[in-house]
Design an enzyme around this catalytic site. Structure first.
Site, PDB file in Angstrom:
ATOM      1  N   ASP A 107       0.814  -1.218   0.000  1.00  0.00           N
ATOM      2  CA  ASP A 107       0.000   0.000   0.000  1.00  0.00           C
ATOM      3  C   ASP A 107       0.851   1.273   0.000  1.00  0.00           C
ATOM      4  O   ASP A 107       0.635   2.174  -0.795  1.00  0.00           O
ATOM      5  CB  ASP A 107      -0.973   0.007   1.202  1.00  0.00           C
ATOM      6  CG  ASP A 107      -0.280  -0.292   2.535  1.00  0.00           C
ATOM      7  OD1 ASP A 107       0.929  -0.592   2.545  1.00  0.00           O
ATOM      8  OD2 ASP A 107      -0.960  -0.241   3.578  1.00  0.00           O
ATOM      9  N   ASP A 110       7.152   3.986   3.391  1.00  0.00           N
ATOM     10  CA  ASP A 110       7.387   5.143   4.256  1.00  0.00           C
ATOM     11  C   ASP A 110       8.892   5.179   4.571  1.00  0.00           C
ATOM     12  O   ASP A 110       9.690   5.617   3.751  1.00  0.00           O
ATOM     13  CB  ASP A 110       6.496   4.946   5.486  1.00  0.00           C
ATOM     14  CG  ASP A 110       6.563   6.054   6.502  1.00  0.00           C
ATOM     15  OD1 ASP A 110       7.028   7.144   6.175  1.00  0.00           O
ATOM     16  OD2 ASP A 110       6.132   5.834   7.654  1.00  0.00           O
ATOM     17  N   PHE A 160       0.147  11.622   7.790  1.00  0.00           N
ATOM     18  CA  PHE A 160      -0.444  10.322   8.083  1.00  0.00           C
ATOM     19  C   PHE A 160      -1.773  10.169   7.351  1.00  0.00           C
ATOM     20  O   PHE A 160      -2.702  10.941   7.544  1.00  0.00           O
ATOM     21  CB  PHE A 160      -0.632  10.141   9.592  1.00  0.00           C
ATOM     22  CG  PHE A 160      -0.873   8.705   9.942  1.00  0.00           C
ATOM     23  CD1 PHE A 160       0.186   7.804   9.968  1.00  0.00           C
ATOM     24  CD2 PHE A 160      -2.149   8.237  10.199  1.00  0.00           C
ATOM     25  CE1 PHE A 160      -0.031   6.462  10.252  1.00  0.00           C
ATOM     26  CE2 PHE A 160      -2.374   6.896  10.487  1.00  0.00           C
ATOM     27  CZ  PHE A 160      -1.304   6.006  10.515  1.00  0.00           C
ATOM     28  N   ARG A 173      -9.768   1.382   7.363  1.00  0.00           N
ATOM     29  CA  ARG A 173      -9.285   0.626   6.202  1.00  0.00           C
ATOM     30  C   ARG A 173     -10.344   0.464   5.117  1.00  0.00           C
ATOM     31  O   ARG A 173     -10.038   0.264   3.959  1.00  0.00           O
ATOM     32  CB  ARG A 173      -8.849  -0.789   6.629  1.00  0.00           C
ATOM     33  CG  ARG A 173      -7.616  -0.844   7.504  1.00  0.00           C
ATOM     34  CD  ARG A 173      -7.126  -2.285   7.571  1.00  0.00           C
ATOM     35  NE  ARG A 173      -6.233  -2.546   8.684  1.00  0.00           N
ATOM     36  CZ  ARG A 173      -4.915  -2.341   8.669  1.00  0.00           C
ATOM     37  NH1 ARG A 173      -4.335  -1.850   7.595  1.00  0.00           N
ATOM     38  NH2 ARG A 173      -4.185  -2.632   9.721  1.00  0.00           N
TER      39      ARG A 173
HETATM   40  P1  IMP Z   1       7.776   1.533   6.454  1.00  0.00           P
HETATM   41  O1  IMP Z   1       8.346   0.245   6.960  1.00  0.00           O
HETATM   42  O2  IMP Z   1       8.118   2.684   7.341  1.00  0.00           O
HETATM   43  O3  IMP Z   1       8.115   1.812   4.997  1.00  0.00           O
HETATM   44  O4  IMP Z   1       6.210   1.463   6.601  1.00  0.00           O
HETATM   45  C1  IMP Z   1       5.463   0.629   5.892  1.00  0.00           C
HETATM   46  C2  IMP Z   1       4.123   0.350   6.555  1.00  0.00           C
HETATM   47  O5  IMP Z   1       3.744   1.334   7.522  1.00  0.00           O
HETATM   48  C3  IMP Z   1       3.064   0.396   5.506  1.00  0.00           C
HETATM   49  O6  IMP Z   1       2.904  -0.856   4.908  1.00  0.00           O
HETATM   50  C4  IMP Z   1       1.835   0.815   6.286  1.00  0.00           C
HETATM   51  O7  IMP Z   1       1.224  -0.333   6.826  1.00  0.00           O
HETATM   52  C5  IMP Z   1       2.380   1.662   7.405  1.00  0.00           C
HETATM   53  N1  IMP Z   1       2.244   3.110   7.093  1.00  0.00           N
HETATM   54  C6  IMP Z   1       3.203   3.958   6.660  1.00  0.00           C
HETATM   55  N2  IMP Z   1       2.724   5.190   6.494  1.00  0.00           N
HETATM   56  C7  IMP Z   1       1.405   5.127   6.814  1.00  0.00           C
HETATM   57  C8  IMP Z   1       0.318   6.100   6.815  1.00  0.00           C
HETATM   58  O8  IMP Z   1       0.458   7.287   6.475  1.00  0.00           O
HETATM   59  N3  IMP Z   1      -0.891   5.637   7.200  1.00  0.00           N
HETATM   60  C9  IMP Z   1      -1.113   4.345   7.577  1.00  0.00           C
HETATM   61  N4  IMP Z   1      -0.139   3.408   7.575  1.00  0.00           N
HETATM   62  C10 IMP Z   1       1.102   3.802   7.196  1.00  0.00           C
HETATM   63 MG    MG Z   2       1.425  -2.075   4.511  1.00  0.00          MG
END
Ligand code: IMP
Ligand code: MG
Length: 182
Positions: A107, A110, A160, A173
């Site tokens: 999805d 980040d 966010f 969701r």
């Molecule tokens: P990362 O490991 O920091 O790249 O984060 C990945 C996961 O964090 C994604 O698969 C999402 O499940 C969650 N995530 C990151 N940013 C958001 C946001 O803005 N809203 C909700 N979930 C997020």
């Molecule tokens: Mg995710």
């Protein structure tokens, strides 16, 4: 963190990407993916749960390549709005991916910690023919780990987002659009 039903107000979210915008871009992404795999006899699509379920469901409706769909479940956010910094592998069961064309569907990217972990895990265990990544949303500014994104839906800022698979404390969701919690 819990979200009380009195503070659950989806009608007060600022709409960031409408349902129509999401669907239009997802159709374009599917066309890019179809074009990237000419003559492919089988594509294994691995979706990262939970957040990717809606994106996956809409994307694969437009995929013309014969495909198998698999799921893994990874968690990194806990219940808050910032990455916990550690990736929890809740379910990594997968079939053999040897010599397969593999597309990961996520999805949002980040910090990149989740996908960096998962890509490393896959490449250390499986000799795929190809390995590509499709993400609906890319929060580029927040990146801590370098991850190659092959198909990207929309760049987003460091805010966010909820809806369309993305949650806050497990809620939102189910919304067909993506919004920002004020
Ligand atoms: P990362 O490991 O920091 O790249 O984060 C990945 C996961 O964090 C994604 O698969 C999402 O499940 C969650 N995530 C990151 N940013 C958001 C946001 O803005 N809203 C909700 N979930 C997020
Ligand atoms: Mg995710």
């Amino acid at each position: 963190m819990t979200l009380h039903s009195s503070t659950y107000k989806p009608e007060q979210l600022d709409v960031h990407f409408s349902e129509a915008q999401l669907q239009a871009r997802i159709q374009e992404m599917a066309a890019e993916i179809n074009a990237a795999y000419p003559n492919c006899e089988k594509l294994i699509i691995i979706a990262v749960l939970k957040g990717s379920f809606m994106f996956l469901a809409d994307l694969v409706r437009h995929i013309k390549i014969p495909c198998q769909i698999e799921f893994v479940r990874l968690a990194s956010y806990g219940d808050g709005q910032t990455s916990s910094g550690t990736v929890q592998a809740v379910d990594l069961s997968l079939p053999s991916l040897t010599n397969e064309d593999v597309l990961i569907v996520e999805d949002i990217i980040d910090t990149g910690l989740t996908l960096n972990f998962f890509m490393d895990y896959l490449t250390s265990l499986h000799h795929t023919r190809s390995l590509k990544l499709a993400v609906l949303l890319d929060k580029k500014e927040a990146r801590q780990k370098d991850v190659r994104v092959d198909f990207s839906g929309f760049p987003v800022g460091n805010q966010f987002l909820v809806g369309y698979g993305l949650d806050f404390a497990g809620y939102y969701r189910n919304l067909p659009f993506i919004g920002v919690v004020q």
